[in-house]
Enzyme design. Structure first.
Site, PDB file in Angstrom:
ATOM      1  N   ASP A   1       5.381   2.830   2.624  1.00 46.16           N
ATOM      2  CA  ASP A   1       5.347   3.990   1.730  1.00 46.16           C
ATOM      3  C   ASP A   1       5.422   5.255   2.592  1.00 46.16           C
ATOM      4  OD1 ASP A   1       2.799   4.491   2.720  1.00 46.16           O
ATOM      5  OD2 ASP A   1       1.772   4.314   0.788  1.00 46.16           O
TER       6      ASP A   1
ATOM      7  N   CYS B   1       1.507   1.059   5.173  1.00 44.35           N
ATOM      8  CA  CYS B   1       1.147   2.197   4.321  1.00 44.35           C
ATOM      9  C   CYS B   1       0.154   3.029   5.128  1.00 44.35           C
ATOM     10  CB  CYS B   1       0.621   1.754   2.951  1.00 44.35           C
ATOM     11  SG  CYS B   1      -0.984   0.943   2.933  1.00 44.35           S
TER      12      CYS B   1
ATOM     13  N   THR C   1      -3.175   3.266   5.383  1.00 44.09           N
ATOM     14  CA  THR C   1      -4.190   2.463   6.081  1.00 44.09           C
ATOM     15  C   THR C   1      -3.743   1.032   6.304  1.00 44.09           C
ATOM     16  OG1 THR C   1      -5.126   1.828   3.964  1.00 44.09           O
ATOM     17  CG2 THR C   1      -6.110   3.757   5.053  1.00 44.09           C
TER      18      THR C   1
ATOM     19  N   HIS D   1      -3.782 -18.426  14.092  1.00 42.90           N
ATOM     20  CA  HIS D   1      -4.702 -19.099  13.166  1.00 42.90           C
ATOM     21  C   HIS D   1      -4.227 -19.046  11.714  1.00 42.90           C
ATOM     22  CE1 HIS D   1      -8.620 -19.038  15.802  1.00 42.90           C
ATOM     23  NE2 HIS D   1      -7.592 -19.611  16.414  1.00 42.90           N
TER      24      HIS D   1
ATOM     25  N   HIS E   1      -6.082 -25.409  11.458  1.00 48.14           N
ATOM     26  CA  HIS E   1      -5.689 -24.171  10.772  1.00 48.14           C
ATOM     27  C   HIS E   1      -4.715 -24.467   9.623  1.00 48.14           C
ATOM     28  CE1 HIS E   1      -7.844 -22.095  13.839  1.00 48.14           C
ATOM     29  NE2 HIS E   1      -7.105 -22.675  14.780  1.00 48.14           N
TER      30      HIS E   1
HETATM   31  C1  RB5 Z   1      -1.010   6.950   0.043  1.00 52.09           C
HETATM   32  O1  RB5 Z   1      -1.529   8.241   0.050  1.00 52.09           O
HETATM   33  C2  RB5 Z   1      -2.061   5.955   0.537  1.00 52.09           C
HETATM   34  O2  RB5 Z   1      -3.024   5.758  -0.458  1.00 52.09           O
HETATM   35  C3  RB5 Z   1      -1.426   4.642   0.938  1.00 52.09           C
HETATM   36  O3  RB5 Z   1      -0.486   4.874   1.927  1.00 52.09           O
HETATM   37  C4  RB5 Z   1      -2.347   3.587   1.475  1.00 52.09           C
HETATM   38  O4  RB5 Z   1      -3.155   4.080   2.503  1.00 52.09           O
HETATM   39  C5  RB5 Z   1      -3.090   2.806   0.493  1.00 52.09           C
HETATM   40  O5  RB5 Z   1      -3.842   1.879   0.808  1.00 52.09           O
END
Ligand code: RB5
Length: 148
Positions: free
Chosen positions: A7, A64, A66, A97, A132
């Site tokens: 994203d 994304c 995080t 694993h 595993h």
């Molecule tokens: C987008 O702002 C953010 O929420 C997305 O990239 C991600 O971190 C969601 O888990």
């Protein structure tokens, strides 16, 4: 074939990982996003996890902000084992694993240099099988009981 998508929260890291894959001679397709416009990470999870789940792509990389949201979404697809890694050890273990078929990174948690280390560790590792595999079989059995 490998697929990669992110994203808007990880565009820069995606570009850096894509350049690294090219350097390594890995055949991949970039499924977007292609600009900084705000998008919804489940849509980009589906672009990679859908084909991996259907057996149309062997593996993928998702990103994304995080790495958390896109991991949650990708792991809804039967047969997908998407693993978020924030260091090389996690990425290696995700293959050794967990036989992770999708590696996930966070653009707001991981530098381009660290991202390359993480991707290299996942690419260079091999699934150990044995006990595993039995655990993965139990995950498949859960999918078969709940994901109909
Ligand atoms: C987008 O702002 C953010 O929420 C997305 O990239 C991600 O971190 C969601 O888990």
């Amino acid at each position: 074939m490998m697929l990669i998508a992110s994203d808007h929260g990880a565009l820069e890291l995606k570009e850096s990982i894509a350049a690294f894959l090219t350097e390594r001679g890995i055949d991949f397709k970039d499924c977007g996003a292609y600009d900084a416009a705000s998008v919804d990470y489940p849509d980009y999870a589906e672009k990679v996890a859908g084909p991996v789940s259907r057996g149309e792509a062997e593996r993928g990389i998702l990103l994304c902000g995080t790495g958390i949201g896109i991991s949650i979404a990708a792991n809804k697809f039967p047969g997908v084992r998407a693993a978020l890694a924030t260091d090389a050890f996690m990425a290696e273990m995700a293959k050794v694993h967990n036989n992770a078929n999708i590696l996930v990174l966070g653009g707001r948690t991981t530098s381009p240099e660290k991202g390359r280390e993480i991707v290299a560790a996942w690419l260079d590792a091999s699934f150990e099988g044995g006990r595993h595999q039995g655990r993965l079989d139990k995950i498949t059995a859960i999918e078969q009981r709940f994901c109909r």
